[in-house]
Design a protein around this motif. Structure first.
Motif, PDB file in Angstrom:
ATOM      1  N   SER A   1       4.486  -3.244  -5.879  1.00 51.62           N
ATOM      2  CA  SER A   1       3.650  -3.166  -5.032  1.00 51.62           C
ATOM      3  C   SER A   1       2.567  -4.548  -5.320  1.00 51.62           C
ATOM      4  O   SER A   1       1.909  -5.215  -4.487  1.00 51.62           O
ATOM      5  CB  SER A   1       2.936  -1.849  -5.107  1.00 51.62           C
ATOM      6  OG  SER A   1       1.667  -1.930  -4.521  1.00 51.62           O
TER       7      SER A   1
ATOM      8  N   PRO B   1       0.041  -5.517 -12.047  1.00 52.09           N
ATOM      9  CA  PRO B   1      -0.865  -4.760 -11.334  1.00 52.09           C
ATOM     10  C   PRO B   1      -2.376  -5.003 -11.317  1.00 52.09           C
ATOM     11  O   PRO B   1      -3.443  -4.691 -10.660  1.00 52.09           O
ATOM     12  CB  PRO B   1      -0.795  -3.382 -11.719  1.00 52.09           C
ATOM     13  CG  PRO B   1       0.577  -3.311 -12.264  1.00 52.09           C
ATOM     14  CD  PRO B   1       0.718  -4.566 -12.754  1.00 52.09           C
TER      15      PRO B   1
ATOM     16  N   GLU C   1       2.602   1.909  -3.592  1.00 51.23           N
ATOM     17  CA  GLU C   1       1.504   2.402  -4.408  1.00 51.23           C
ATOM     18  C   GLU C   1       1.187   3.835  -4.419  1.00 51.23           C
ATOM     19  O   GLU C   1       1.204   4.528  -5.276  1.00 51.23           O
ATOM     20  CB  GLU C   1       0.426   1.521  -4.594  1.00 51.23           C
ATOM     21  CG  GLU C   1      -0.688   1.830  -5.539  1.00 51.23           C
ATOM     22  CD  GLU C   1      -1.952   0.766  -5.525  1.00 51.23           C
ATOM     23  OE1 GLU C   1      -2.605   0.617  -6.609  1.00 51.23           O
ATOM     24  OE2 GLU C   1      -2.139   0.058  -4.578  1.00 51.23           O
TER      25      GLU C   1
ATOM     26  N   ALA D   1       4.608   6.054  -4.952  1.00 51.25           N
ATOM     27  CA  ALA D   1       5.340   5.603  -6.133  1.00 51.25           C
ATOM     28  C   ALA D   1       5.975   6.918  -6.881  1.00 51.25           C
ATOM     29  O   ALA D   1       7.049   6.809  -7.146  1.00 51.25           O
ATOM     30  CB  ALA D   1       4.503   4.774  -7.265  1.00 51.25           C
TER      31      ALA D   1
ATOM     32  N   VAL E   1       4.759   0.285  -8.977  1.00 50.34           N
ATOM     33  CA  VAL E   1       3.645  -0.432  -9.019  1.00 50.34           C
ATOM     34  C   VAL E   1       3.633  -1.906  -9.187  1.00 50.34           C
ATOM     35  O   VAL E   1       2.980  -2.847  -8.754  1.00 50.34           O
ATOM     36  CB  VAL E   1       2.908   0.302 -10.182  1.00 50.34           C
ATOM     37  CG1 VAL E   1       1.503  -0.326 -10.361  1.00 50.34           C
ATOM     38  CG2 VAL E   1       2.510   1.800 -10.033  1.00 50.34           C
TER      39      VAL E   1
ATOM     40  N   GLN F   1       0.946  -1.407   0.007  1.00 51.46           N
ATOM     41  CA  GLN F   1      -0.070  -0.050  -0.040  1.00 51.46           C
ATOM     42  C   GLN F   1       0.783   1.084  -0.138  1.00 51.46           C
ATOM     43  O   GLN F   1       0.604   2.232  -0.683  1.00 51.46           O
ATOM     44  CB  GLN F   1      -1.048   0.156   1.264  1.00 51.46           C
ATOM     45  CG  GLN F   1      -2.047  -0.953   1.106  1.00 51.46           C
ATOM     46  CD  GLN F   1      -2.943  -1.205   2.567  1.00 51.46           C
ATOM     47  OE1 GLN F   1      -2.432  -0.670   3.481  1.00 51.46           O
ATOM     48  NE2 GLN F   1      -4.062  -1.943   2.283  1.00 51.46           N
TER      49      GLN F   1
END
Length: 348
Positions: free
Chosen positions: A58, A288, A13, A16, A55, A10
Motif C-alpha cells: 500500500s 509505510p 491498507e 489488510a 501495508v 487505500q
C-alpha cells in the motif's frame, strides 16, 4: 500517482487484515508442510507477516513507486535466509497473496496490486545465491566498540572513543568510523536473530551517551545564523541516525532543533513555523513511513511564507534514487555526512 493506485493503496491498507487472513488460509491449504514447520501458530504468524507486506505494498502504491515493493521483498528474502527460514516459504506466501488479491479485488484495478507482487516473485525466483543481511564487514574500531559494550563495559567503550577527541573534525570521524558502522552492525545482528532486546538497548543507550559527549567537544563557536529542524516521522522509532545528523549541523554552526523519533505530522509542520526553520530534515526507515513524509511536506507547503527546504533520508529512499523528488522533497541525503553540505547549498 494514478487514481487507481491511490484507490488500491487505500483499499489494501483498510482491508489488510482481511486479505492477509484469506491469503494465509490459502497458503496453508496449499502447503501442509508449512503448517508443520510453523505450528502451533502457523496461521497467526503468517497472517501477521502477510498483513505487514500488504501495508508495504500500500505504501509503495501510495508513493507512486511500486518498485519499492520488489526491493522490500528482496530484503525480506535475505532476512529469511539469515534466520534459516526456507526462502521457498516466502515465494509460496507471495503467490498466495497474489492469487487472493487477484480474486478479491475489483477486476478493473486488481492488476495495480497484483503486478508488483508478480514482479517481486519473478525477481526473487531469478536471484542466485542468497546473501545474508548486510554482508559488508564493519570496521575493526566499530567491532571493538561493540565487543567492549557487550562484555559489560559501556563506560570503557565510551571513554576509548571520546577521550582523544578535541575538535569537530575528530568528533565527526568517530561518528563515521565507529558509531554509525556499529549501528549498522547492530541492525545486521538484530535481523539475523543474533542480538537480544537487552543487548540492543544497552548498545543504543551507550551510543547516545557517546554522541552527547562528542557533540559537546566538537561544538562550533561560529554561527551560520541558520536553523535546521530534524525529526523521525510518525511510526519511525529509530533516532540514532537523525541525532547524528543533528549533531553534525550543530558542529557546523547551525542552530539544530531535533524533535526525536516518532513525531506526528502536524507537530512537525507546526514546529517548522514555530522555530522559523530554514531546513527540515526528515528520517524514514520503512515503506509505510513515506505517507507521513508526504503529509508533512504537504502541510509545510500550505504554511504562509514557507521558506524551509526539505531534505529526506533513511533506508527507504536508497533503492530508488528519484523517490525523494516524487514525494516533493528538495533533496536527499544518502549518508549522514551529506546533509550539512546539501543544506548549505539549498539555502545559499
Amino acid at each position: 500517482m494514478s487514481s487507481a493506485g491511490k484507490f488500491v493503496a487505500q483499499m489494501l491498507e483498510a482491508s489488510a487484515s482481511g486479505y492477509a487472513g484469506l491469503a494465509a488460509s490459502l497458503l496453508l491449504e496449499r502447503h501442509p508442510e508449512i503448517v508443520e514447520r510453523y505450528d502451533p501458530d502457523a496461521f497467526a504468524n503468517w497472517k501477521a507477516q502477510l498483513q505487514r507486506w500488504l501495508v508495504d505494498l500500500s505504501a509503495a502504491l501510495d508513493s507512486g513507486a511500486a518498485k519499492l515493493f520488489e526491493s522490500r521483498m528482496t530484503w525480506t528474502r535475505s532476512e529469511f535466509a539469515s534466520r534459516g527460514a526456507p526462502v521457498g516459504d516466502l515465494l509460496a506466501a507471495l503467490a498466495a497473496l497474489r492469487d487472493t488479491l487477484q480474486e478479491k479485488l475489483p477486476p478493473k484495478v486488481a492488476a495495480t496490486a497484483v503486478d508488483p507482487i508478480s514482479d517481486a516473485l519473478r525477481a526473487l525466483e531469478g536471484t542466485g545465491a542468497v546473501e545474508r543481511v548486510s554482508s559488508v564487514a564493519a570496521p575493526a574500531a566499530a567491532l571493538a566498540y561493540l565487543e567492549t559494550i557487550l562484555a559489560g563495559n559501556p563506560r570503557e567503550a565510551v571513554d576509548r572513543i571520546v577521550g582523544p577527541v578535541d575538535a569537530a573534525s575528530a568528533a565527526r570521524e568517530v561518528y563515521l568510523n565507529v558509531l554509525m558502522p556499529a549501528q549498522r552492525e547492530v541492525g545486521r545482528l538484530w535481523h539475523a536473530g543474533e542480538l537480544t532486546i537487552a543487548e540492543e538497548h544497552v548498545i543504543t543507550t551507550t551510543t547516545q551517551r557517546a554522541m552527547a559527549l562528542l557533540c559537546e567537544r566538537g561544538r562550533s563557536s561560529a554561527s551560520t545564523g541558520k536553523t535546521v529542524l530534524l525529526a523521525s516521522v510518525a511510526g519511525n522509532v529509530h533516532d540514532i541516525g537523525i541525532r547524528a545528523i543533528s549533531d553534525f549541523f550543530e558542529m557546523a554552526g547551525w542552530r539544530s532543533v531535533n524533535l526525536g523519533p516518532d513525531v506526528p505530522d502536524d507537530e512537525i509542520a507546526r514546529s517548522v513555523a514555530y522555530f522559523d526553520a530554514d531546513v527540515l530534515v526528515l528520517s524514514a526507515v520503512l515503506d509505510p513511513h513515506l505517507k507521513s513524509v508526504r503529509r508533512v511536506i504537504e502541510r509545510i507547503g500550505s504554511l504562509d511564507g514557507r521558506k524551509a527546504k526539505v531534505i529526506v533520508g533513511g533506508p527507504v529512499f536508497d533503492p530508488l534514487p528519484d523517490l525523494w523528488r516524487k514525494i516533493g522533497a528538495d533533496g536527499h541525503a544518502a549518508r549522514v555526512e551529506d546533509a550539512v553540505p546539501l543544506a548549505a547549498k539549498l539555502t545559499d
